[in-house]
Design an enzyme around this catalytic site. Structure first.
Site, PDB file in Angstrom:
ATOM      1  N   HIS A 124       0.824  -1.224   0.000  1.00 46.24           N
ATOM      2  CA  HIS A 124       0.000   0.000   0.000  1.00 46.24           C
ATOM      3  C   HIS A 124       0.856   1.272   0.000  1.00 46.24           C
ATOM      4  O   HIS A 124       0.316   2.379  -0.032  1.00 46.24           O
ATOM      5  CB  HIS A 124      -0.922   0.039   1.221  1.00 46.24           C
ATOM      6  CG  HIS A 124      -1.949  -1.056   1.235  1.00 46.24           C
ATOM      7  ND1 HIS A 124      -2.809  -1.283   0.185  1.00 46.24           N
ATOM      8  CD2 HIS A 124      -2.228  -2.010   2.164  1.00 46.24           C
ATOM      9  CE1 HIS A 124      -3.587  -2.323   0.471  1.00 46.24           C
ATOM     10  NE2 HIS A 124      -3.250  -2.781   1.661  1.00 46.24           N
ATOM     11  N   ASP A 161      -2.822 -10.449  -2.265  1.00 44.51           N
ATOM     12  CA  ASP A 161      -3.351 -10.035  -0.966  1.00 44.51           C
ATOM     13  C   ASP A 161      -4.836  -9.695  -1.207  1.00 44.51           C
ATOM     14  O   ASP A 161      -5.217  -9.329  -2.323  1.00 44.51           O
ATOM     15  CB  ASP A 161      -2.598  -8.782  -0.504  1.00 44.51           C
ATOM     16  CG  ASP A 161      -2.981  -8.313   0.890  1.00 44.51           C
ATOM     17  OD1 ASP A 161      -2.223  -8.608   1.830  1.00 44.51           O
ATOM     18  OD2 ASP A 161      -4.023  -7.645   1.024  1.00 44.51           O
ATOM     19  N   HIS A 163      -6.436  -7.192  -0.345  1.00 46.78           N
ATOM     20  CA  HIS A 163      -6.586  -5.762  -0.642  1.00 46.78           C
ATOM     21  C   HIS A 163      -5.834  -5.398  -1.918  1.00 46.78           C
ATOM     22  O   HIS A 163      -4.783  -5.968  -2.210  1.00 46.78           O
ATOM     23  CB  HIS A 163      -6.040  -4.917   0.520  1.00 46.78           C
ATOM     24  CG  HIS A 163      -6.702  -5.214   1.827  1.00 46.78           C
ATOM     25  ND1 HIS A 163      -6.160  -6.071   2.761  1.00 46.78           N
ATOM     26  CD2 HIS A 163      -7.876  -4.775   2.341  1.00 46.78           C
ATOM     27  CE1 HIS A 163      -6.977  -6.140   3.816  1.00 46.78           C
ATOM     28  NE2 HIS A 163      -8.020  -5.372   3.579  1.00 46.78           N
ATOM     29  N   ASP A 250      -4.747 -12.683   4.003  1.00 46.08           N
ATOM     30  CA  ASP A 250      -6.022 -12.131   4.465  1.00 46.08           C
ATOM     31  C   ASP A 250      -7.182 -12.440   3.515  1.00 46.08           C
ATOM     32  O   ASP A 250      -8.315 -12.034   3.777  1.00 46.08           O
ATOM     33  CB  ASP A 250      -5.913 -10.615   4.732  1.00 46.08           C
ATOM     34  CG  ASP A 250      -5.114  -9.878   3.677  1.00 46.08           C
ATOM     35  OD1 ASP A 250      -4.799 -10.478   2.632  1.00 46.08           O
ATOM     36  OD2 ASP A 250      -4.813  -8.683   3.894  1.00 46.08           O
TER      37      ASP A 250
HETATM   38 ZN   LIG Z   1      -4.244  -7.040   2.887  1.00 42.54          ZN
END
Ligand SMILES: [Zn+2]
Length: 344
Positions: A124, A161, A163, A250
């Site tokens: 990120h 991931d 996200h 995740d």
């Molecule tokens: Zn994540």
């Protein structure tokens, strides 16, 4: 056959009651020992990234900001929940340095493949903006290391991931030498809120960013079907010199932060397929870099399974089984993905 393990657990980069804390991978080495894996792995001890390695992916303002917050004892780095402690600047440099060292070993032929178990995570972290528990972008620095120090022409980064890898997307958005594919959950109010089908890169990089926005509850079958029918042919067409994988655990159904519905068996098949693709397109050169994953048991089993796959074995552990809910069909999404025009 040599498989590298880099361990940078960043024990002093931690915060009470924060999901991204030092307990995530602090004990992963003894855990891997219990699975009987340690004798088969070559463990590298990470050295901090140089200023130059950091500056290839971040502007100086961001690097100085992390350094100054650490020097004054720590604090928040964004408006959300991305923190630094007094040690975080040095520890984040170790995560980048460790990822680049694993990359060096693979590109120089000292190892076949590897897994960088590093914290804080990186995907990120944008060129000039910090968010999502990430300080410096580990995988982006490894990609630049491959290109600048080892003359790699084309680098693939696959991010799965749960996200979206907004930081990595940002860093390579105008770049046609790095193909960035992110497979992630895309739903209203779900972090980071970008990563739509229509974000495809710009200028020279137009077409070299590919987002696979999954609905919640997609599960093993959806992930594996998109990999087989869309992502695999794409990687073969791009023909990278090395494959880098941002892996977050995740997307597992037990993870407290999301609802993508993968199982450990699904993760294992997915990883085995990627390793198989690397064997076909780039002589097996593949490096996994840890991103998220906030359920400790899932992390331990999941990481062990990736090492089994890197060592060329089909065996894996899945004491939790699949999610109970019905999996979502991805046929329409696949149709949209396959209708894209590609520049390569
Ligand atoms: Zn994540």
């Amino acid at each position: 056959m040599t498989t590298i393990l880099v361990h940078a657990p960043a024990v002093a980069h931690t915060k009470l009651h924060h999901p991204e804390n030092s307990s995530r991978i602090a004990n992963i080495i003894p855990d891997l020992g219990k699975f009987g894996l340690l004798g088969d792995l070559e463990i590298l001890h990470p050295k901090p990234a140089t200023e130059k390695q950091l500056q290839r992916v971040h502007n100086e303002g961001l690097i100085d900001f992390v350094k100054s917050v650490s020097q004054r004892g720590g604090g928040l780095l964004d408006r959300g929940d991305t923190y630094a402690t007094a040690d975080s600047y040095e520890l984040a440099r170790l995560a980048v340095g460790g990822s680049c060292m694993a990359l060096d070993a693979i590109m120089e032929g000292r190892a076949n493949n590897g897994f960088a178990l590093v914290r804080p995570p990186g995907h990120h972290a944008e060129r000039d903006h910090i968010s999502g528990f990430c300080l410096f972008n580990n995988i982006a620095a490894a990609a630049r290391q491959a290109q600048i120090e080892h003359n790699a022409d084309r680098v693939l980064i696959l991010d799965f991931d749960v996200h979206h890898g907004n930081g990595t997307q940002d860093i390579f958005y105008e770049d046609d030498s790095v193909l960035f594919i992110s497979m992630h959950l895309f739903a209203p109010y779900f972090y980071p809120g970008i990563g739509s089908f229509h974000e495809i890169g710009t200028r020279k990089g137009r077409g070299y960013t590919i987002n696979v926005p999954f609905p919640p509850g997609v599960g093993d079958r959806g992930y594996l079907r998109v990999l087989k029918e869309f992502v695999r042919p794409l990687i073969e067409r791009f023909d990278p010199d090395i494959m880098l994988v941002s892996i977050g655990f995740d997307a597992h159904w037990r993870d407290p932060l999301a609802m993508a519905g993968l199982s450990l068996a699904g993760y294992a098949s997915f990883s085995q397929s990627l390793i198989n693709i690397a064997g076909k397109v780039c002589e097996g050169r593949i490096l996994f870099v840890l991103e998220g994953g906030y359920q400790r048991d899932v992390l331990s089993y999941g990481i062990a399974n990736v090492f089994e796959a890197l060592l060329g074995r089909d065996s894996f552990y899945d004491p939790f089984g699949p999610m109970i809910e019905e999996e979502r069909d991805v046929s329409n999404l696949l149709e949209d993905l396959k209708s894209r025009d590609l520049p390569f």
